[in-house]
Design an enzyme around this catalytic site. Structure first.
Site, PDB file in Angstrom:
ATOM      1  N   THR A 132      29.261  15.829  22.372  1.00  0.00           N
ATOM      2  CA  THR A 132      29.161  14.837  21.295  1.00  0.00           C
ATOM      3  C   THR A 132      29.183  15.448  19.895  1.00  0.00           C
ATOM      4  O   THR A 132      28.703  16.561  19.683  1.00  0.00           O
ATOM      5  CB  THR A 132      27.860  14.042  21.530  1.00  0.00           C
TER       6      THR A 132
ATOM      7  N   TRP B 120      34.749   7.486  33.860  1.00  0.00           N
ATOM      8  CA  TRP B 120      33.441   7.612  33.194  1.00  0.00           C
ATOM      9  C   TRP B 120      33.551   7.648  31.668  1.00  0.00           C
ATOM     10  O   TRP B 120      34.439   8.301  31.113  1.00  0.00           O
ATOM     11  CB  TRP B 120      32.796   8.921  33.660  1.00  0.00           C
TER      12      TRP B 120
ATOM     13  N   ARG C  42      22.742  21.048  20.248  1.00  0.00           N
ATOM     14  CA  ARG C  42      23.967  20.247  20.319  1.00  0.00           C
ATOM     15  C   ARG C  42      23.904  18.973  19.471  1.00  0.00           C
ATOM     16  O   ARG C  42      22.864  18.626  18.919  1.00  0.00           O
ATOM     17  CB  ARG C  42      24.287  19.868  21.761  1.00  0.00           C
TER      18      ARG C  42
ATOM     19  N   ASN D  98      30.633   7.991  28.122  1.00  0.00           N
ATOM     20  CA  ASN D  98      29.263   7.933  27.609  1.00  0.00           C
ATOM     21  C   ASN D  98      29.246   7.943  26.087  1.00  0.00           C
ATOM     22  O   ASN D  98      29.904   7.079  25.485  1.00  0.00           O
ATOM     23  CB  ASN D  98      28.334   8.973  28.276  1.00  0.00           C
ATOM     24  N   ASP D  99      28.546   8.802  25.437  1.00  0.00           N
ATOM     25  CA  ASP D  99      28.198   8.688  24.007  1.00  0.00           C
ATOM     26  C   ASP D  99      29.339   8.313  23.061  1.00  0.00           C
ATOM     27  O   ASP D  99      30.415   8.919  23.119  1.00  0.00           O
ATOM     28  CB  ASP D  99      27.680  10.032  23.479  1.00  0.00           C
TER      29      ASP D  99
ATOM     30  N   GLU E 235      18.418  14.556  21.599  1.00  0.00           N
ATOM     31  CA  GLU E 235      19.880  14.540  21.623  1.00  0.00           C
ATOM     32  C   GLU E 235      20.397  13.557  20.575  1.00  0.00           C
ATOM     33  O   GLU E 235      19.693  12.635  20.149  1.00  0.00           O
ATOM     34  CB  GLU E 235      20.373  14.099  23.010  1.00  0.00           C
TER      35      GLU E 235
ATOM     36  N   GLN F  26      32.641  10.110  24.535  1.00  0.00           N
ATOM     37  CA  GLN F  26      32.629  11.064  25.629  1.00  0.00           C
ATOM     38  C   GLN F  26      33.241  10.422  26.868  1.00  0.00           C
ATOM     39  O   GLN F  26      32.889   9.273  27.195  1.00  0.00           O
ATOM     40  CB  GLN F  26      31.177  11.466  25.938  1.00  0.00           C
TER      41      GLN F  26
HETATM   42  N1  DQQ Z   1      25.767  13.612  26.104  1.00  0.00           N
HETATM   43  C1  DQQ Z   1      26.612  14.678  25.642  1.00  0.00           C
HETATM   44  C2  DQQ Z   1      25.710  15.628  24.929  1.00  0.00           C
HETATM   45  C3  DQQ Z   1      24.577  14.757  24.538  1.00  0.00           C
HETATM   46  C4  DQQ Z   1      24.418  13.853  25.716  1.00  0.00           C
HETATM   47  C5  DQQ Z   1      27.342  15.263  26.816  1.00  0.00           C
HETATM   48  C6  DQQ Z   1      23.679  12.585  25.407  1.00  0.00           C
HETATM   49  O1  DQQ Z   1      26.364  16.208  23.820  1.00  0.00           O
HETATM   50  O2  DQQ Z   1      23.421  15.505  24.236  1.00  0.00           O
HETATM   51  O3  DQQ Z   1      28.171  14.316  27.408  1.00  0.00           O
HETATM   52  O4  DQQ Z   1      24.017  11.553  26.277  1.00  0.00           O
END
Ligand code: DQQ
Length: 524
Positions: free
Chosen positions: A138, A74, A208, A76-77, A265, A93
């Site tokens: 993030t 996986w 965050r 992500n950000d 976010e 991430q």
């Molecule tokens: N993904 C992160 C957070 C953020 C979110 C966690 C946005 O810090 O707010 O993986 O996709």
């Protein structure tokens, strides 16, 4: 770590869903308590170099070939992208143990040119017993001269009194980490958070995704947050030393939970020309606002706004490249189920870098980094429509091989409907279609269920730029509206373009292949 537990726990394919769904708490319970960090990493999934797993990823036609990807599992950000000492660094991430969201780490990749990437050792991992024991969320580059420092959100279990993700028993604090080696391989975390709680007395929806900047001798920090039933917000802090922060007020705030959510976010705030741009992510979309930053009041006043992308695109973050251009990154979300992601062994991609500029109408323009055109091969162009038959024959001769291609299509919309379709031989339904229909009442095209406005040039000509890579299709309409689509339909052999409806509308078409950035869909 048991794979099945991840499946059960993480039905959501986006962190946004995960954060707000009951799956979030379950994920943490199951993944964090039962095992040590080492045990959590199932060898079968974690070792992407294991021959079988590598081969499976290499052969997966849905896995992109010229987008930056995690080695496996996986992602992500984007976090803290930056040009540093002659190289581009991208952190993102990732969950090294499974193809679903959870156990957040910071993966790291390095590039000479924003196109070719090499994976580096993991930059940040949760430290058991510490502030980030349950996730390194993030963050952004900390603007600190020549040093390499990042600011990130550390997540750990907490008492109700300290929790910031309400009802989940999770506390978010802001932490610093610094690297001193040339390649930014090794990161040392500051042992205490620089910001260990939200402003006292504020009832917030989250705390965050720090985004700091420096103005003269003063540091500022925007933090993703929001107020229940009111709207999302970016909390603004100020500091004279970058360590001790004073809360000021919301830099910007939403007032429509139904449209822009209660929690913003991944804020990003930067100047473009004499304007400022604020980006934030909410409700599965990245929103942009262009406006002015009042340096006296320290408030952002929005003047124009819109969606950065109408499709599967989230958590955008920008940087300035070596040529001084503002480059935008974003996470391409999956739209398939967690079970399908686990079966595939990977999830998520980094969108292609986009150059962001401001139009004279105060609205954003974007195009894929022009250097990506150097990856194009077998470029074939075709001009002007005479008849339906000639269009069909011409298009039949412009196949897209290996699901990696680029299309530039110019057209002039008029009274009658038309469409551009991408199909696989043997399948009657198109894999992907862009339609124009004057009946919609405004000059726009429809992609899937999204309507994107046209912004034709002075001669009424509109341009579509379409980058297709495995299951990802990034489409740009007049360099202004964007839509990232996911297309999981199986196909073997070449894909073909087809034109339907009004033939005279089609002005030109250029189709090319795009050379993969690695042989094995593993990026490096
Ligand atoms: N993904 C992160 C957070 C953020 C979110 C966690 C946005 O810090 O707010 O993986 O996709």
């Amino acid at each position: 770590m048991n794979r099945r537990k991840f499946l059960v726990a993480s039905a959501a394919t986006s962190a946004l869903c995960a954060v707000h769904s009951s799956a979030y708490a379950g994920l943490f319970e199951e993944s964090q308590q039962a095992a040590t960090p080492k045990e959590r990493l199932s060898p079968a999934l974690v070792e992407p170099t294991a021959d079988q797993f590598r081969e499976k990823l290499r052969r997966d036609p849905l896995r992109p070939r010229f987008h930056l990807l995690a080695k496996a599992n996986w992602m992500n950000d984007p976090c803290a992208p930056r040009f540093f000492r002659g190289h581009y660094h991208m952190f993102f991430q990732s969950n090294p143990g499974a193809a679903v969201w959870g156990d957040m780490h910071w993966s790291h990749a390095i590039s000479p040119d924003l196109i070719y990437w090499k994976h580096m050792p993991m930059a940040l991992s949760p430290t058991p017993g510490s502030y980030d024991a349950d996730g390194c969320f993030t963050g952004s580059v900390f603007p600190d001269g020549e040093s390499a420092t990042v600011l990130y959100t550390a997540v750990s279990r907490s008492t109700v009194a300290l929790e910031t993700i309400r009802g989940k028993g999770l506390r978010e604090v802001q932490c610093l980490a610094t690297s001193t080696d040339a390649d930014l391989r090794i990161w040392k975390k500051l042992d205490k958070p620089v910001l260990d709680s939200p402003p006292p007395g504020l009832k917030i929806t989250g705390f965050r995704d720090p985004c700091p900047w420096k103005d003269g001798d003063i540091w500022y920090l925007g933090l993703g947050s929001g107020f229940p039933h009111v709207g999302g917000a970016v909390l603004l802090y100020r500091s004279t030393d970058g360590r001790n922060w004073t809360y000021l007020h919301p830099l910007a705030q939403g007032n429509s939970p139904a449209d822009t959510g209660e929690m913003w976010e991944c804020p990003d705030f930067f100047p473009v020309g004499d304007k400022h741009v604020l980006l934030y992510s909410a409700k599965h979309k990245v929103h942009w606002d262009v406006g002015t930053f009042d340096r006296r009041e320290l408030l952002f006043h929005s003047e124009t706004r819109g969606l950065l992308d109408h499709g599967s695109y989230y958590a955008a973050k920008s940087m300035v490249d070596a040529k001084g251009r503002r480059i935008l990154w974003g996470w391409v979300e999956e739209t398939r189920s967690a079970e399908e992601c686990v079966a595939a062994g990977w999830a998520g991609a980094m969108a292609l870098p986009r150059v962001l500029t401001l139009g004279s109408d105060n609205e954003l323009r974007m195009e894929v980094l022009p250097e990506f055109h150097s990856l194009r091969h077998n470029v074939q162009s075709w001009q002007k429509a005479d008849s339906t038959e000639t269009v069909a024959t011409a298009l039949a001769n412009l196949p897209i091989q290996t699901r990696a291609g680029m299309v530039v299509c110019t057209f002039k919309a008029g009274e009658r409907a038309f469409g551009l379709e991408l199909g696989a031989s043997g399948q009657s339904a198109p894999l992907f279609a862009i339609k124009y229909d004057n009946a919609i009442g405004k000059p726009s095209v429809t992609i899937a269920d999204q309507t994107l406005p046209l912004s034709p040039d002075r001669d009424g000509i509109s341009t579509l730029n379409l980058w297709m890579d495995g299951s990802v299709i990034e489409t740009f309409v007049d360099n202004k509206a964007a839509m990232t689509a996911r297309c999981y339909a199986p196909s073997s052999g070449d894909l073909h373009l087809a034109w339907s409806g009004e033939t005279a509308a089609l002005k030109s078409l250029t189709v090319s292949g795009v050379t993969p950035i690695s042989d094995d869909r593993l990026t490096t």
